[in-house]
Enzyme design. Sequence first.
Site, PDB file in Angstrom:
ATOM      1  N   CYS A   1      -5.809  -3.141   1.927  1.00 48.38           N
ATOM      2  CA  CYS A   1      -5.665  -3.119   3.400  1.00 48.38           C
ATOM      3  C   CYS A   1      -6.995  -3.324   4.155  1.00 48.38           C
ATOM      4  O   CYS A   1      -7.477  -4.434   4.204  1.00 48.38           O
ATOM      5  CB  CYS A   1      -4.950  -1.845   3.821  1.00 48.38           C
TER       6      CYS A   1
ATOM      7  N   LYS B   1      -9.883   2.138  -2.841  1.00 48.05           N
ATOM      8  CA  LYS B   1     -10.192   1.507  -1.543  1.00 48.05           C
ATOM      9  C   LYS B   1     -11.578   1.910  -1.035  1.00 48.05           C
ATOM     10  O   LYS B   1     -11.884   3.089  -0.882  1.00 48.05           O
ATOM     11  CB  LYS B   1      -9.126   1.924  -0.540  1.00 48.05           C
TER      12      LYS B   1
ATOM     13  N   GLU C   1       0.845  -1.211   0.000  1.00 56.38           N
ATOM     14  CA  GLU C   1       0.000   0.000   0.000  1.00 56.38           C
ATOM     15  C   GLU C   1       0.880   1.262   0.000  1.00 56.38           C
ATOM     16  O   GLU C   1       1.865   1.330   0.733  1.00 56.38           O
ATOM     17  CB  GLU C   1      -0.890  -0.027   1.247  1.00 56.38           C
TER      18      GLU C   1
END
Lengths: 288, 288
Positions: free
Chosen positions: A153, A116, A43
Amino acid sequence: MDKINMAWIQGKWHGNVATTQQIYLEQARSLQGQKVDLLVLPEFFHTPYFPITEDPKNFDYAISKEDSIVEAWQQIAQELNCVVVFPFFEKRARGVYQNSAFVFERDGSVAGLYRKTHIPDDPCFYEKYYFMPGDTGFKPIKTSAGTLGILICWDQWFPEAARILALQGAELLIYPTAIAWDANEPEALYPRQLKSWQTSMQGHAIANGVFVLAVNRVGSEDNLDFWGHSFVSEPDGHIASETDHKFYGVAQHSINFSEIENQRQAWPFMRDRRVCQYEMLLKQWGTP
Amino acid sequence: MDKINMAWIQGKWHGNVATTQQIYLEQARSLQGQKVDLLVLPEFFHTPYFPITEDPKNFDYAISKEDSIVEAWQQIAQELNCVVVFPFFEKRARGVYQNSAFVFERDGSVAGLYRKTHIPDDPCFYEKYYFMPGDTGFKPIKTSAGTLGILICWDQWFPEAARILALQGAELLIYPTAIAWDANEPEALYPRQLKSWQTSMQGHAIANGVFVLAVNRVGSEDNLDFWGHSFVSEPDGHIASETDHKFYGVAQHSINFSEIENQRQAWPFMRDRRVCQYEMLLKQWGTP
């Protein structure tokens, strides 16, 4: 293509963007001639883990989709003749920022973009301050190295995201990650936190009969110690490869997508979903 | 009530219904005076695992909700002053059968009924022949021993079921189970199958910040070797108690529901669900 050779870089922050980018590029180029089909980065690898504080100066780390940092990785895709998953801090519009990842094809072209969806916010991980929640939804990206389900994540804790990608044909879920132990928390919790994190994603592999690759950073930044432990899970949840907390560098592992068919024949969960009973999943919470 | 003392019987089939019921009742009564709040039995414990073949004679094992086998366990609830989870092969109407579980309150009254939603069917587990898929949906059952999310065996592979129960306040997911190693499969697979099974449910605990109790049978029936390994998972997926493959009998473990609050404060996944992105979950499959 059933069999692919994957590589990932379990890298760290080197104090400034130029040096960090340079070192990651060198690490990628060390794969030259090794017939890698897919390369995954952690990330926003080219910046520090800036959400450790809320500071407007950190918005300067954001880059546009056309930045030279992006181009350099499109060139890596060409040089290595491999698909590249490139996470970055995206400046989408004036004052609008996202936590994003490009997928580049072997010729350097853009195969897809994911933003995300689930944004965390807890002490030292103040991401809600920086990022607009993603609006791409969950769409598998078809590439010459398989049909990829890109998530980032915090997404790794949500079975919904994994399921939606698998329902649309994703063969491999990929989680670029920046997860760390926090020196402010009791050290006794560390192994349990790591175990929870892996178990959650192993669970997604099992429920969906797909492969998982999680790529985490390493190194210390302020009170955070990024725990590494990038890993590959097979469709039955078995961890087939893992780079531990001390590992820094490039790793490789081959997988065979035909295992998905075997696993789903043995345990045909997809066949047996009862969608008529699932409406509650679209509610934020289930009680008044 | 925050703290409860749970018990479960990792039992087996003893060749006929009367003997099996008798032995299970004796095992339950061995808990007399031990201040148990909750007692859980394995999936249709009072019969053999009859779905190993498709034979209409096996429908004779089904019982009505008013059968004396049921009444005996309502009496156990009273005797032990504890909540009882009682799985049974239910004759619901003429020629209509379900795989069900009652929850009895401490006074023997019915607190709730769950009918297995996801029905398996693979070699030696021919459940689709016997059971109509459950139509109760996923509704937590409020009891004096916590808000219970009852699911049965194959349900354990579906993150949807666990999530829906947690969204409505379930604190403890309970999975009465009959899962076995099949002598027709390579023995090398056994440890991986067991690990997948536990990991799947540990994943549900983590994703939802709830406790899990899975209660499996033991013993051999034809080519099936029921693997036991009943276990308790804490809300972070940690296995706090486990009764292994060789264990036959009654086990106990105490849990404290206040851990749910701590876990969800540390990792607030519930806060961050993005239901606007989840519509695909209501589709049977995601491609044309």
